[in-house]
Design a protein around this motif. Structure first.
Motif, short mmCIF file in Angstrom:
data_model
loop_
_atom_site.label_atom_id
_atom_site.label_comp_id
_atom_site.label_asym_id
_atom_site.label_seq_id
_atom_site.Cartn_x
_atom_site.Cartn_y
_atom_site.Cartn_z
N ALA A 102 5.49 5.78 -10.32
CA ALA A 102 4.45 4.91 -10.91
C ALA A 102 3.12 5.63 -10.78
O ALA A 102 2.89 6.37 -9.83
N ILE A 103 2.22 5.42 -11.75
CA ILE A 103 0.92 6.09 -11.70
C ILE A 103 -0.20 5.17 -11.23
O ILE A 103 -1.27 5.65 -10.87
N THR A 104 0.03 3.87 -11.25
CA THR A 104 -0.93 2.89 -10.75
C THR A 104 -0.13 1.75 -10.13
O THR A 104 1.07 1.65 -10.34
N PRO A 105 -0.80 0.86 -9.40
CA PRO A 105 -0.10 -0.35 -9.00
C PRO A 105 0.20 -1.16 -10.25
O PRO A 105 -0.46 -0.98 -11.28
N GLY A 106 1.17 -2.01 -10.17
CA GLY A 106 1.46 -2.86 -11.32
C GLY A 106 2.70 -3.70 -11.10
O GLY A 106 3.29 -3.69 -10.03
N ILE A 107 3.05 -4.41 -12.16
CA ILE A 107 4.25 -5.23 -12.15
C ILE A 107 5.11 -4.80 -13.33
O ILE A 107 4.62 -4.69 -14.47
N VAL A 108 6.37 -4.55 -13.07
CA VAL A 108 7.30 -4.15 -14.13
C VAL A 108 7.50 -5.34 -15.06
O VAL A 108 7.94 -6.40 -14.63
N SER A 109 7.13 -5.16 -16.33
CA SER A 109 7.28 -6.27 -17.28
C SER A 109 8.59 -6.19 -18.04
O SER A 109 9.10 -7.21 -18.48
N ILE A 164 10.12 5.03 -10.03
CA ILE A 164 10.50 3.88 -10.84
C ILE A 164 11.61 4.20 -11.83
O ILE A 164 12.21 3.30 -12.40
N ALA A 165 11.87 5.51 -12.06
CA ALA A 165 12.89 5.89 -13.04
C ALA A 165 13.31 7.33 -12.80
O ALA A 165 12.74 8.03 -11.97
N LYS A 166 14.32 7.75 -13.59
CA LYS A 166 14.77 9.15 -13.57
C LYS A 166 14.59 9.74 -14.97
O LYS A 166 14.87 9.08 -15.98
N MET A 167 14.13 10.98 -15.00
CA MET A 167 13.87 11.71 -16.24
C MET A 167 15.16 11.84 -17.04
O MET A 167 16.23 12.05 -16.48
N THR A 186 0.84 -1.20 0.00
CA THR A 186 0.00 0.00 0.00
C THR A 186 0.87 1.25 0.00
O THR A 186 1.99 1.25 0.50
N PHE A 187 0.31 2.31 -0.57
CA PHE A 187 0.99 3.60 -0.57
C PHE A 187 0.17 4.49 0.35
O PHE A 187 -0.99 4.75 0.10
N LYS A 188 0.76 4.94 1.43
CA LYS A 188 0.01 5.58 2.49
C LYS A 188 -0.32 7.06 2.25
O LYS A 188 -1.32 7.55 2.72
N LYS A 189 0.51 7.80 1.54
CA LYS A 189 0.30 9.23 1.40
C LYS A 189 -0.08 9.59 -0.03
O LYS A 189 0.65 9.25 -0.95
N PRO A 190 -1.21 10.29 -0.25
CA PRO A 190 -1.59 10.69 -1.60
C PRO A 190 -0.55 11.61 -2.22
O PRO A 190 0.12 12.37 -1.54
N VAL A 191 -0.43 11.54 -3.54
CA VAL A 191 0.56 12.33 -4.26
C VAL A 191 -0.12 12.95 -5.48
O VAL A 191 -0.87 12.27 -6.18
N ASN A 192 0.10 14.24 -5.72
CA ASN A 192 -0.37 14.84 -6.96
C ASN A 192 0.69 14.52 -8.01
O ASN A 192 1.73 15.15 -8.09
N ILE A 193 0.44 13.49 -8.79
CA ILE A 193 1.43 12.92 -9.71
C ILE A 193 1.93 13.92 -10.74
O ILE A 193 3.12 14.02 -11.00
#
Length: 141
Positions: free
Chosen positions: A47-54, A99-102, A4-11
């Motif tokens: 990351a913008i949603t939960p998921g699995i890195v493919s 998940i990454a760097k710009m 779970t991600f506990k704190k909301p983030v304005n993505i």
């Protein structure tokens, strides 16, 4: 089970400035099936949603370095032009997790003659249709 991600983030504010909207045009595409978001080189990309890195690809193709995440609803999210990936294939991710760097890998340019560092985010549904990533970004709370 996803952590779970506990704190909301304005993505969108966390990533950078929207520079090319879904369906807009770029130097290489008359119809852009994703969004481009500009920020300084090395800025974190969450990351913008939960998921699995493919997949995590280090490449010299037009997308450069990429991370692909499979979401639970069947969407495939591609994060492109990265400087560096911070995840590995098979890893579970949660919204807001970096998940990454710009970066500016692959075929990039700056319409304002500034830095070409940006994120090209594309989402393809389980039915093979492009989806507007901005809908995820604006509704993420």
């Amino acid at each position: 089970m996803y952590p779970t991600f506990k704190k909301p983030v304005n993505i969108l504010k966390k990533i950078g400035n929207l520079t090319t909207p879904f369906g807009g045009s770029t130097r290489g595409e008359s119809w852009h099936p994703g969004v481009d978001i500009a920020a300084p080189e090395g800025s974190p990309i969450p990351a913008i949603t939960p998921g699995i890195v493919s997949s995590v690809q280090k490449s010299n193709n037009s997308f450069g370095n990429t991370v692909t995440v499979n979401a639970p609803n069947g969407d495939v999210q591609q994060f492109a032009h990265l400087q560096k990936a911070l995840v590995k294939p098979g890893q579970k991710v949660v919204p807001g997790q970096n998940i990454a760097k710009m970066g500016s890998s692959g075929n990039t340019y700056s319409p304002s003659n500034g830095s070409a560092s940006h994120l090209d985010l594309r989402i393809v549904s389980m039915y093979g249709k492009y989806k507007n990533p901005y809908l995820y970004l604006q509704n993420f709370k």
